[in-house]
Structures are given as C-alpha cells and as structure tokens.
Design an enzyme around this catalytic site. Structure first.
Site, PDB file in Angstrom:
ATOM      1  N   GLU A 113       0.761  -1.163   0.020  1.00  0.00           N
ATOM      2  CA  GLU A 113       0.128   0.004  -0.092  1.00  0.00           C
ATOM      3  C   GLU A 113       0.670   0.972  -0.207  1.00  0.00           C
ATOM      4  O   GLU A 113       0.787   2.150   0.894  1.00  0.00           O
ATOM      5  CB  GLU A 113      -0.940   0.064   1.292  1.00  0.00           C
ATOM      6  CG  GLU A 113      -1.917  -1.196   1.402  1.00  0.00           C
ATOM      7  CD  GLU A 113      -2.845  -1.207   2.425  1.00  0.00           C
ATOM      8  OE1 GLU A 113      -2.881  -0.130   3.350  1.00  0.00           O
ATOM      9  OE2 GLU A 113      -3.737  -2.080   2.278  1.00  0.00           O
ATOM     10  N   GLU A 148      -4.625  -8.970   1.087  1.00  0.00           N
ATOM     11  CA  GLU A 148      -5.210  -8.831   2.222  1.00  0.00           C
ATOM     12  C   GLU A 148      -6.825  -8.679   2.198  1.00  0.00           C
ATOM     13  O   GLU A 148      -7.293  -8.017   1.013  1.00  0.00           O
ATOM     14  CB  GLU A 148      -5.025  -7.224   2.871  1.00  0.00           C
ATOM     15  CG  GLU A 148      -3.353  -7.420   3.340  1.00  0.00           C
ATOM     16  CD  GLU A 148      -2.987  -6.039   4.052  1.00  0.00           C
ATOM     17  OE1 GLU A 148      -3.997  -5.292   4.735  1.00  0.00           O
ATOM     18  OE2 GLU A 148      -1.892  -5.622   3.862  1.00  0.00           O
TER      19      GLU A 148
HETATM   20  C1  BGP Z   1      -4.101  -2.275   5.677  1.00  0.00           C
HETATM   21  C2  BGP Z   1      -2.670  -2.746   6.175  1.00  0.00           C
HETATM   22  C3  BGP Z   1      -2.233  -3.213   7.045  1.00  0.00           C
HETATM   23  C4  BGP Z   1      -3.573  -3.422   8.106  1.00  0.00           C
HETATM   24  C5  BGP Z   1      -4.732  -3.837   7.618  1.00  0.00           C
HETATM   25  C6  BGP Z   1      -6.004  -3.598   8.694  1.00  0.00           C
HETATM   26  O1  BGP Z   1      -4.205  -1.222   5.156  1.00  0.00           O
HETATM   27  O2  BGP Z   1      -1.855  -3.031   4.916  1.00  0.00           O
HETATM   28  O3  BGP Z   1      -1.159  -3.017   7.817  1.00  0.00           O
HETATM   29  O4  BGP Z   1      -3.333  -2.866   9.335  1.00  0.00           O
HETATM   30  O5  BGP Z   1      -5.048  -2.658   6.762  1.00  0.00           O
HETATM   31  O6  BGP Z   1      -6.273  -2.132   8.740  1.00  0.00           O
HETATM   32  P1  BGP Z   1      -6.193  -1.536  10.280  1.00  0.00           P
HETATM   33  O7  BGP Z   1      -5.085  -1.888  11.093  1.00  0.00           O
HETATM   34  O8  BGP Z   1      -6.060  -0.053  10.281  1.00  0.00           O
HETATM   35  O9  BGP Z   1      -7.459  -1.817  10.965  1.00  0.00           O
END
Ligand code: BGP
Length: 464
Positions: A168, A367
């Site tokens: 990202e 993800e």
């Molecule tokens: C994505 C990232 C991760 C992770 C995930 C969940 O954007 O690559 O690092 O953190 O989101 O989001 P969050 O942890 O902000 O709830």
C-alpha cells in the site's frame, strides 16, 4: 448440500502481516529506530490505549511457535516484511548480522513447514535516520531504498521466490503527508504527490536491480489497496467525481506499476492545480521499463462518491475532497468497529477490472479481513466463536471464485491476518486474527475461524 466452490490447483492459502506489526523487539539486537518507534516514544497518546510497536506479537522471539501454528491452520504461504531499520539500522551503510540471521531463520522455518515465504520490502516503516533526511521526499532515500532492496535480493533471493516492493505505497503518502493521520502528520497535497511519485520511482529502481540479478524462478510485485469506486448515480457530475477519485486512489499506482506510465488525465489534473511533482528526465524510461510480474490486491471496502454539495473553501488546503464528496449509500452494511463498509461484490469488481483493463496480469488477494473489538465476549469452551469472520471470508471468496470462473488470473487468497496484531494508531483495538493473542500473557489460541481456515485450505475450497 450446497454449492461447491473449488479453487485452482496450487491456490495460495495463507495470511499476511508485516514486520512492524508483529516482530516487536523494537530495540533489540541492534535494530535501528523506524518512524513508528520514534513517534510512539514521542507521542504515546496518539496510539489506542497508548500501546506501541515495541512488543507487538513478539514474533521476533516466538516465530517457531507461530510458524507451527500457521501450518496447523492450513497455511501454504505467508507474507511478512523485512524491517529495513532492523537489517540496516541507519537505512544506509552497515548491515546488522543479527537481522540477517533472524530473517534466514524465519525463512528457513517457513520453508521447512511447507509455507512459501512472500517477502515485502516496505510496510510503512521508514528508518528514522532517513526520515530525518526528508524520507520519501528526498531522492537520496529513493537510492537508499534501491540499495536496501538489492541487499535483500542478494541475501535471501536463493530461497525467497515471491518478492514485493511495497505494501500500500499510497498510505505513507496519503496518511502521512495529506490527511495527517500517520507520521510525519503533514497536510500538504503537493508534498504527498512527491512522496507518491518517489515511491513509484523507488519501485522501478528496485525492480531494475531485481531483473539484473536474474534470480531463478523469482517474481516481483507490489501490493495495492484498490477500491471499486461507485458513483451515487449516472449523472455526469457524479461520474466525474468517481473518475477523479479513481485517478487519485487507484490509477496513481496501478498504471505506473503495470503499464509503466501515468494516466494522461491524472497528469492534466495535477498540472491544472499546480500539483505536479519534481521529476528527472530519465525517470520516465525507468518507470516504463520496470513493471511488476504480479499484483497483490488488498480489499476491505469500496469508495462511494458523489458530486460535491458545496464549493470548497478556497482558502483551505487543497485536498482530494475538493473534487468529490463521500456518499453514504442508504442501506449499506458496516463493520461498525472499524467503520468500514462491507461489500463483498467489490472484490469481484476490482479483480475483473484487472482482467479487463490491465492485461489479466497474475494477481492474488493479498489482504482481506474483518477487525472486531472485544472478541473475548464470543469465547465459548475457551475458543473465540468468530462465525462472523468465517461468513465474511466465505462471502468474499464466492466472488473471488466467480472472477476465476470468468477467466481472472487469481492465484491465491491471504487473510489479514494470522494472529491479532498491532496496527498503526489503532494498536490492538480491532482484532483480525485467525488466532487470538492474550496481550498480558502473549498466549496464542486458535479461533473457530482458524480451524475453519484449515479445512478450507485442505479441501481447496468449501461448500455453502
Ligand atoms: C491495511 C494494512 C495493514 C493492516 C490492515 C488493517 O491497510 O496493509 O497493515 O493494518 O490494513 O487495517 P487497520 O489495522 O488499520 O484496521
């Protein structure tokens, strides 16, 4: 008997995480500080319950136990990242041999357990020494990243076959330099664009080094958070709003990564608002010649937009939201803990777009997952009964399956994430894991979804 959803042979089942979110040991064995270690030391109150990245899930000390658990819940692949500031504490210069040992041990342990390591080079964690020199705004940092990437390929390329330049990359630019959410908490569209551009350049340089090394059977890609962007209506003003949001949030990284060039409409838009970044003449050629082999798609939620209701305050700092308003679709379903909409079909729309507009490049869901608060309330017989997570994964997989049936080149699915891990400013607020983590004892317990995931992987699909 319901419908059977079978996935192609060799489909990747696993999960993703990152060094800063799981390793901990943030001040051990010669690791240098990164911007999160520093920010936490300076302003702990900015992090949920004042929990920082110093311990995280303690993977640094418990990787053997964790890799065993990954195997137990059906992983055939797992993505993590290398911590730049652990490997090269100052960002440039001396290599930390203890870090080399650690990453070798982790990679070997994964391979010994039948889990293919997917290694990402950068997950938001800029070494502090390089941030002090201007971070991604400074071209010397771009060079430093290319050297760091080359070092990683040389050190681990004999065993790691799946490499990623960035996770990202829009996040450090947008959250760090535009919305002021992540360190260094700046609000400046033009600087954010420079950061975004320089990371694209850094990626091209890393890919160039990768190709020159001719690592046998290895592939390199990038992981992007892509959004299906839905306009409120077919009114031209709503369509225009969606088009601009798409240029800024998707195509700004998709096009240079896959097609090797920026969309003309994006360049024109930035030019009109005096937002173009500084570029060198030779950059264009470099970006053109160094594109990815594989795309990771992170998908959590769509963006819904509409034409602006009001003109923006001309004295306020220019923002993407000068061009559109967010639209709250009546009846939308929300994950209330994270404040994100749940819309499963979105994953299909993104994948089909990759097929139709980006040459059907090999891709995978890198993800997808659901963060829920206070999961202890769902414990029965010592196990978190997270049926909502199983449902969430299943409903998304049905759409991934449909995209594959329609010819999309999807190679796998990774959940966010293996174990409840630390997250940027939210720390441990929302739990995403297939395995739960007791923050006091660091005890790991497989959730119901973890057992379900094992079956999913063993059967290479599910019936529903
Ligand atoms: C994505 C990232 C991760 C992770 C995930 C969940 O954007 O690559 O690092 O953190 O989101 O989001 P969050 O942890 O902000 O709830």
């Amino acid at each position: 008997m319901g419908k059977e959803y079978k996935f192609p042979d060799g489909f990747w089942w696993g999960s993703a995480s990152s060094a800063p979110q799981m390793e901990g040991a943030s001040n051990e064995d010669g690791k240098g500080m990164n911007i999160y270690d520093y920010w936490y030391a300076k302003e702990p109150e900015r992090f949920y319950n004042k929990v920082g990245p110093d311990v995280a899930t303690d993977f640094y000390h418990r990787y053997k136990e964790d890799i065993k658990l990954m195997k137990e819940i059906g992983h055939n692949s797992f993505r993590t990242s290398i911590s730049w500031s652990r490997l090269i504490p100052n960002g440039v210069g001396e290599i930390n041999e203890k870090a080399v040992d650690f990453y070798n041990n982790v990679i070997d342990e994964m391979i010994a357990n039948g889990i293919e390591p997917f290694i990402n080079l950068f997950h938001f964690d800029m070494p502090l020494e390089l941030q002090k020199k201007g971070g991604w705004e400074n071209r010397d940092v771009v060079e430093a990243y290319a050297n760091y990437a080359k070092t990683c390929f040389e050190l681990f390329g004999n065993k790691v076959k799946m490499w990623f330049t960035f996770n990202e990359p829009i996040v450090p630019a947008a959250e760090g330099y535009l919305y002021g959410v992540h360190y260094p908490n700046i609000v400046d569209f033009k600087r954010a664009i420079q950061v975004a551009y320089n990371t694209v350049l850094a990626q091209a340089k890393a890919i160039k080094a990768f190709r020159e090394l001719k690592i046998k059977d290895a592939k390199i890609g990038v992981i992007l958070n892509l959004y299906p962007i839905y306009p409120r209506s077919n009114h031209p003003a709503d369509l225009k709003a969606a088009k601009i949001a798409d240029l800024l949030f998707n195509r700004s990284f998709l096009d240079p990564s896959i097609k090797g060039e920026y969309p003309t409409e994006l360049i024109e838009l930035l030019e009109e608002y005096n937002l173009l970044p500084f570029v060198e003449k030779e950059d264009k050629e470099l970006i053109k010649n160094n594109v990815i082999d594989i795309l990771g798609v992170n998908y959590y939620q769509p963006k819904r937009v509409k034409a602006k209701e009001h003109l923006p305050n001309p004295h306020s700092p220019i923002m993407p939201e000068w061009f559109f308003d967010y639209y709250e679709m009546p009846g939308r379903r929300m994950n209330v803990y994270r404040g994100w909409e749940i819309y499963e079909k979105g994953i299909y729309d993104v994948l089909m777009r990759i097929k139709n507009e980006y040459g059907n490049i090999p891709c995978f869901v890198s993800e997808n997952g659901m963060g829920v608060q206070d999961e202890e309330r769902f414990i029965k017989n010592g196990i978190i009964q997270d049926d909502y997570r199983i449902e969430f994964i299943k409903e998304h997989l049905k759409w991934v399956h449909k995209a594959i049936e329609e010819g999309c080149n999807v190679k796998g699915y990774h959940v966010w994430t293996f174990i409840d891990n630390w997250s940027w400013i939210n720390a441990f607020k929302n739990r995403y894991g297939l395995v739960s983590l007791d923050l006091k004892t660091l005890k790991r317990t497989i959730k119901k979804s973890g057992y379900w995931y094992k079956e999913l992987s063993q059967n290479n699909g599910f019936v529903d």
